[in-house]
Design a protein around this motif. Sequence first.
Motif, PDB file in Angstrom:
ATOM      1  N   TYR A 230       0.709  -1.185   0.091  1.00 19.15           N
ATOM      2  CA  TYR A 230      -0.007   0.002  -0.063  1.00 19.15           C
ATOM      3  C   TYR A 230       0.848   1.268   0.174  1.00 19.15           C
ATOM      4  O   TYR A 230       0.833   2.039  -0.684  1.00 19.15           O
ATOM      5  CB  TYR A 230      -0.836   0.122   1.346  1.00 19.15           C
ATOM      6  CG  TYR A 230      -1.831  -1.024   1.224  1.00 19.15           C
ATOM      7  CD1 TYR A 230      -2.508  -1.568   0.196  1.00 19.15           C
ATOM      8  CD2 TYR A 230      -2.457  -1.650   2.598  1.00 19.15           C
ATOM      9  CE1 TYR A 230      -3.468  -2.612   0.297  1.00 19.15           C
ATOM     10  CE2 TYR A 230      -3.318  -2.543   2.653  1.00 19.15           C
ATOM     11  CZ  TYR A 230      -3.871  -3.199   1.391  1.00 19.15           C
ATOM     12  OH  TYR A 230      -5.060  -4.011   1.630  1.00 19.15           O
ATOM     13  N   ARG A 251      -1.629   4.990   5.634  1.00 20.80           N
ATOM     14  CA  ARG A 251      -1.762   5.924   4.556  1.00 20.80           C
ATOM     15  C   ARG A 251      -0.537   6.921   4.694  1.00 20.80           C
ATOM     16  O   ARG A 251      -0.417   7.533   5.775  1.00 20.80           O
ATOM     17  CB  ARG A 251      -3.241   6.517   4.386  1.00 20.80           C
ATOM     18  CG  ARG A 251      -3.141   7.631   3.276  1.00 20.80           C
ATOM     19  CD  ARG A 251      -4.549   8.107   3.375  1.00 20.80           C
ATOM     20  NE  ARG A 251      -4.623   9.173   2.313  1.00 20.80           N
ATOM     21  CZ  ARG A 251      -5.776   9.875   1.942  1.00 20.80           C
ATOM     22  NH1 ARG A 251      -6.984   9.957   3.014  1.00 20.80           N
ATOM     23  NH2 ARG A 251      -5.683  10.937   0.957  1.00 20.80           N
ATOM     24  N   GLN A 255      -0.338  10.322  -0.889  1.00 19.51           N
ATOM     25  CA  GLN A 255      -1.109   9.155  -1.769  1.00 19.51           C
ATOM     26  C   GLN A 255      -2.500   9.641  -2.179  1.00 19.51           C
ATOM     27  O   GLN A 255      -3.343  10.388  -1.494  1.00 19.51           O
ATOM     28  CB  GLN A 255      -1.258   7.748  -1.079  1.00 19.51           C
ATOM     29  CG  GLN A 255       0.158   7.329  -0.760  1.00 19.51           C
ATOM     30  CD  GLN A 255      -0.244   5.908  -0.092  1.00 19.51           C
ATOM     31  OE1 GLN A 255      -0.491   6.038   1.068  1.00 19.51           O
ATOM     32  NE2 GLN A 255       0.478   4.914  -0.753  1.00 19.51           N
ATOM     33  N   VAL A 257      -6.202   8.448  -3.434  1.00 14.89           N
ATOM     34  CA  VAL A 257      -6.815   7.313  -3.133  1.00 14.89           C
ATOM     35  C   VAL A 257      -8.086   7.402  -3.749  1.00 14.89           C
ATOM     36  O   VAL A 257      -8.829   8.426  -3.513  1.00 14.89           O
ATOM     37  CB  VAL A 257      -6.749   6.950  -1.743  1.00 14.89           C
ATOM     38  CG1 VAL A 257      -7.532   5.518  -1.371  1.00 14.89           C
ATOM     39  CG2 VAL A 257      -5.358   6.953  -1.104  1.00 14.89           C
TER      40      VAL A 257
END
Length: 374
Positions: A230, A251, A255, A257
């Motif tokens: 991830y 997270r 990033q 998403v």
Amino acid sequence: MTSFLAPDVIGPTSGTLLHGKRINMCAAEFGIYLDDGKPLAHSDLGSKALTTVFGEPPNAETKVDTVSEPCFFAGLTLREFGHTLINATGRLWALDSVPDDVMLIFTPKKRPSKHFYPFVQPVLDLLGIKNPWRIIREPTRFEEIYTASDQFGERYDGRGSPVFYDWFDGRLPTRHQPEAGRKLYVSRSGLGAGAGRYACEDYLEELLAVEGYRMYHPEKDDLPTQISTYQKAEHLIFAEGSALHLFAMVRQPSQKVSVIQRRAALPPLIQVQMNDRPGPDVLEVNAIREIFWPPIRADHMSVCLLDFSQLGAALTAGGFISSRNGWQNPDNDAETASLNAGIKASEKMLNAHERRAFLKEYRAKVRAKNAKSG
């Protein structure tokens, strides 16, 4: 702004764990009670599955098992992976403030046997927690018990306090930075046709592969590998599911998403949790044409038909794919075959109207059975 309980550790003290009367399907009396009958602070539970209130203290004459070794009350554990993460970890930050050898005590909603809770040990392993643990539901007296305030989870609709995240991040084996250009689609196709899903997810995967996405089935990897996978991705698209619970906890701020809905509305717990850590808002895409259900009670086992043109447009506008060209619905035969893949030939997938009728009949049968047995 979420108001978290103050970080607080109580103990050691002696007390008795007691499950009391059921209030409704999701609420019951429960607590750990001191020798004077008063409830021990932070021994309540706050979850959508089970929220508790303190009830009557245990009768002094009641025979109970006794645990003599030092114990730490770690809260509620449930069977599902995502629910284990968000219910069984919120108190563990306090392990740095109690004896190293304490036994962790979890309590379940129903069955106490360990084999019903396969995700507790992997989560503890991930966090480097080597303490022994037990699941206890029966009345039990602890000669030396610690509790701590919950700092993460369903009590806060999926949010975590800075105290919790500082502890959690420090416990993770490694931390990875996103790699430029790396794209990941977190799929549910590996769970089989009997799971809640999209029809023709394999077709969706083909479209995303053209856009440079790697297909990922997290259930095939251990938790450290999942986290590494991830965190190294710059762009992530998720099929709505429990994988979001772990990703939301690890997270990275840069990033991008997106999550593709498979139910009419995202569960509030997922919706809140996936935006709890720093980073751009998660793009929620609802491109559902219609939802169907197998002829069973479980609502989360639904299968949806996607509008691929609408989905492609949303992902293009969000910067997740370069072009919506070619994003058209699969043919009717492919959709029908995929839709029915998880049921018997004698069964039929139910649309929303048919499902309401099915549930009405189901509840009537349950009431009749209960009346007969009662």
